[in-house]
Motif scaffolding. Structure first.
Motif, PDB file in Angstrom:
ATOM      1  N   LYS A   7      37.688 -28.128 -27.641  1.00  0.00           N
ATOM      2  CA  LYS A   7      37.753 -28.212 -26.600  1.00  0.00           C
ATOM      3  C   LYS A   7      36.756 -29.654 -26.182  1.00  0.00           C
ATOM      4  CE  LYS A   7      39.133 -25.938 -23.621  1.00  0.00           C
ATOM      5  NZ  LYS A   7      39.302 -24.606 -22.903  1.00  0.00           N
ATOM      6  N   ILE A   8      36.949 -30.257 -25.624  1.00  0.00           N
ATOM      7  CA  ILE A   8      35.377 -31.262 -25.231  1.00  0.00           C
ATOM      8  C   ILE A   8      35.981 -31.975 -23.900  1.00  0.00           C
ATOM      9  CG2 ILE A   8      36.668 -33.398 -26.572  1.00  0.00           C
ATOM     10  CD1 ILE A   8      33.752 -33.813 -26.815  1.00  0.00           C
ATOM     11  N   GLU A 101      50.160 -29.110 -34.261  1.00  0.00           N
ATOM     12  CA  GLU A 101      49.296 -29.841 -33.235  1.00  0.00           C
ATOM     13  C   GLU A 101      49.004 -30.243 -32.464  1.00  0.00           C
ATOM     14  OE1 GLU A 101      45.906 -33.425 -35.479  1.00  0.00           O
ATOM     15  OE2 GLU A 101      47.624 -31.846 -36.769  1.00  0.00           O
ATOM     16  N   ASN A 102      48.601 -29.568 -31.504  1.00  0.00           N
ATOM     17  CA  ASN A 102      48.723 -30.066 -30.133  1.00  0.00           C
ATOM     18  C   ASN A 102      47.605 -30.356 -29.172  1.00  0.00           C
ATOM     19  OD1 ASN A 102      51.947 -28.883 -30.347  1.00  0.00           O
ATOM     20  ND2 ASN A 102      50.663 -26.658 -29.453  1.00  0.00           N
ATOM     21  N   TYR A 103      47.943 -31.453 -28.168  1.00  0.00           N
ATOM     22  CA  TYR A 103      46.750 -31.845 -27.951  1.00  0.00           C
ATOM     23  C   TYR A 103      47.190 -31.820 -26.483  1.00  0.00           C
ATOM     24  CZ  TYR A 103      45.853 -34.312 -32.431  1.00  0.00           C
ATOM     25  OH  TYR A 103      45.524 -34.953 -33.441  1.00  0.00           O
ATOM     26  N   THR A 104      46.661 -31.573 -25.127  1.00  0.00           N
ATOM     27  CA  THR A 104      46.440 -31.231 -23.691  1.00  0.00           C
ATOM     28  C   THR A 104      45.747 -32.135 -23.369  1.00  0.00           C
ATOM     29  OG1 THR A 104      47.640 -29.009 -24.800  1.00  0.00           O
ATOM     30  CG2 THR A 104      47.144 -29.403 -22.350  1.00  0.00           C
ATOM     31  N   LEU A 105      45.849 -32.631 -22.245  1.00  0.00           N
ATOM     32  CA  LEU A 105      44.922 -33.138 -21.001  1.00  0.00           C
ATOM     33  C   LEU A 105      44.932 -32.667 -20.323  1.00  0.00           C
ATOM     34  CD1 LEU A 105      45.887 -35.743 -23.745  1.00  0.00           C
ATOM     35  CD2 LEU A 105      44.917 -37.418 -22.111  1.00  0.00           C
ATOM     36  N   LEU A 114      40.568 -32.035 -22.573  1.00  0.00           N
ATOM     37  CA  LEU A 114      40.892 -32.645 -23.796  1.00  0.00           C
ATOM     38  C   LEU A 114      40.705 -31.662 -25.132  1.00  0.00           C
ATOM     39  CD1 LEU A 114      42.445 -34.185 -25.888  1.00  0.00           C
ATOM     40  CD2 LEU A 114      40.804 -35.213 -27.231  1.00  0.00           C
ATOM     41  N   THR A 115      41.912 -30.717 -25.234  1.00  0.00           N
ATOM     42  CA  THR A 115      41.988 -28.842 -26.440  1.00  0.00           C
ATOM     43  C   THR A 115      43.093 -29.162 -27.295  1.00  0.00           C
ATOM     44  OG1 THR A 115      41.852 -27.926 -23.936  1.00  0.00           O
ATOM     45  CG2 THR A 115      42.305 -26.734 -25.927  1.00  0.00           C
ATOM     46  N   ILE A 116      42.755 -29.394 -28.727  1.00  0.00           N
ATOM     47  CA  ILE A 116      43.844 -30.127 -29.239  1.00  0.00           C
ATOM     48  C   ILE A 116      43.459 -28.000 -30.210  1.00  0.00           C
ATOM     49  CG2 ILE A 116      43.478 -30.532 -31.626  1.00  0.00           C
ATOM     50  CD1 ILE A 116      42.986 -32.551 -29.463  1.00  0.00           C
TER      51      ILE A 116
END
Length: 147
Positions: A7-8, A101-105, A114-116
């Motif tokens: 996460k960032i 592989e999931n990208y959540t904004l 941003l969480t991967i």
């Protein structure tokens, strides 16, 4: 296989971060942290195939499970690519078959979180634990210089 999250928080809109992640100009910049010459061959639409390739035409073949613009992107890995040839049945790629592989904004205090979330085969865990934070820093740098 183990699921790990990275996460960032980025001082940019979700639209800007999304564009940095999936734009043909910036995708190779942030993914170069994983492998020099990285690129994705796809139209980024739900149900479409994706070839995640490095400079030697090696990588992964995947499908886009979900694409909600500026919010969520999900890839399901199907196999590997070696020298530009897809292999869905053997080799190291079979360890990744079905992994996500999931990208959540999300917007948080006017910034983007941003969480991967990624299913990682044990033999690659150390590599991704070291490399994902560097890749996220690159996404942050690219997004924050664009707005």
């Amino acid at each position: 296989m183990e699921n790990k999250s990275f996460k960032i928080t980025i001082d940019a809109s979700r639209e800007t971060v999304w564009n940095v992640l999936w734009n043909d100009a910036t995708y190779p910049q942030w993914t170069s942290v994983f492998s020099e010459g990285s690129r994705a061959e796809t139209d980024w639409k739900k149900g479409s195939k994706v070839l995640f390739l490095d400079g030697k035409n090696d990588g992964m073949v995947s499908v886009i499970e979900a694409n909600t613009p500026n919010e969520y992107m999900s890839f399901k890995h199907l196999g590997e690519v070696k020298n530009g040839v897809e292999d869905l049945d053997s080799g190291a790629g079979k360890d990744w078959v079905g992994s996500l592989e999931n990208y959540t904004l999300k917007t948080a205090d006017g910034k983007t979180e941003l969480t991967i979330d990624m299913d990682i085969a044990d033999e690659y865990k150390d590599y991704f634990l070291k490399t994902w934070p560097k890749a996220l820093e690159k996404v942050k740098e690219l997004a924050e210089t664009r707005h």
